[in-house]
Write an enzyme that holds these catalytic residues in place. Structure first.
Site, PDB file in Angstrom:
ATOM      1  CB  CYS A  15      -0.957  -0.007   1.189  1.00 47.31           C
ATOM      2  SG  CYS A  15      -0.232  -0.425   2.775  1.00 47.31           S
ATOM      3  N   GLY A  16       1.981   1.190  -0.719  1.00 48.14           N
ATOM      4  CA  GLY A  16       2.839   2.363  -0.855  1.00 48.14           C
ATOM      5  C   GLY A  16       3.507   2.749   0.462  1.00 48.14           C
TER       6      GLY A  16
END
Length: 302
Positions: free
Chosen positions: A96-97
């Site tokens: 998720c970055g």
């Protein structure tokens, strides 16, 4: 130039990765809608309750039942801040970055700069909500007060209330002098706002509001202020923690959807380059074979 077999293997692997990232993007998009609806519905209620809580506790002392209020005193002076509890809300999964790393960095920066003396004395503890945060602080030898990663498995108010009650109990008995929450506040699917809030003691109302008579609110208490405050403060603190979890939950799905969308696009670009490389290698092989055939034919003529 790589061989045709190597390029074909890379193309197959990239296509497989692209299918996975595309599927994860669609799953996160479907979960995001539900999480987004939940936090949007909660915000007006949580915001108003926090405002009421802040105004009410500004006139309540510890002896009147406001043990969680900011004006609680110790021996006639402001209570010293010795033991700190940092509530770090991350996710249980990655991909998720920078969602998890940003929260962790903010908590570390706060511990290092704002509470440098407490960190040196070893009086900072971590309440981790999410496996990523718990694993990081455990590896870096921080004291883990508790790990509540299971909260995101069917997130609801009842589960959150148990954790909030534990925090309030520890603060009320004096085990902690300050509690802060770190999380990602949901803005939209593409962006999140990194947030740090003082959970306990309850923060003072904004100074400009307290000085402005027009904004001063005079509440009517029934049956009496002490009894209302004793019921209101725990409820408001539970709602505040639940809102932070809903914010983080929605932000996680938004961040993962965005990250997987970018990963899918990157895979498409890689495929484009790989196919170009494959065609060049294939053409070079064909040209080489033709030259060998022509050369062999010429040799037979001579």
């Amino acid at each position: 130039m790589p061989s045709l077999k190597e390029v074909r293997t890379r193309i197959t692997s990239t296509i497989s990765t692209q299918q996975i990232t595309s599927a994860m993007k669609m799953v996160s998009a479907s979960k995001l809608r539900k999480a987004q609806d939940a936090i949007i519905q909660m915000r007006p209620y949580a915001g108003k309750l926090k405002e009421i809580l802040s105004n009410v506790t500004s006139s309540v002392s510890a002896s009147d039942g406001g043990v969680f209020a900011h004006d609680a005193v110790h021996a006639g002076k402001e209570k010293p801040v010795k033991n700190i509890l940092l509530v770090v809300i991350t996710s249980n999964r990655g991909l998720c970055g920078a969602f998890n790393s940003n929260v962790i960095k903010l908590a570390l920066r706060t511990a290092t700069e704002k509470y440098a003396e407490q960190k040196k004395a070893g009086s900072i503890q971590i309440l981790a909500i999410g496996k990523k945060g718990a694993d990081f602080f455990r590896r870096n030898n921080y004291k883990i007060f508790s790990n509540n990663s299971e909260l995101f498995d069917g997130l609801n108010y009842e589960k959150t209330s148990v954790v909030a009650e534990t925090i309030m109990k520890e603060f009320g008995t004096g085990n902690f002098d300050r509690v802060e929450i770190f999380y990602n506040q949901f803005k939209n699917a593409a962006s999140q706002v990194l947030t740090s809030e003082q959970y306990l003691p309850v923060a003072k109302p904004a100074q400009e509001k307290t000085l402005n008579k027009k904004n001063t609110i005079d509440y009517i208490y029934e049956p009496d202020m002490e009894e209302i405050v004793k019921d209101l403060i725990p409820k408001a603190l539970k709602i505040q923690l639940y809102k932070a979890l809903l914010d983080s939950h929605a932000s996680e799905h938004g961040a993962r959807m965005t990250a997987m969308h970018k990963a899918t696009d990157n895979a498409q670009e890689i495929l484009k380059d790989l196919r170009l490389t494959y065609n060049k290698a294939r053409q070079a092989t064909i040209t080489k074979e033709i030259l060998e055939i022509v050369g062999g034919a010429e040799a037979l003529k001579n």
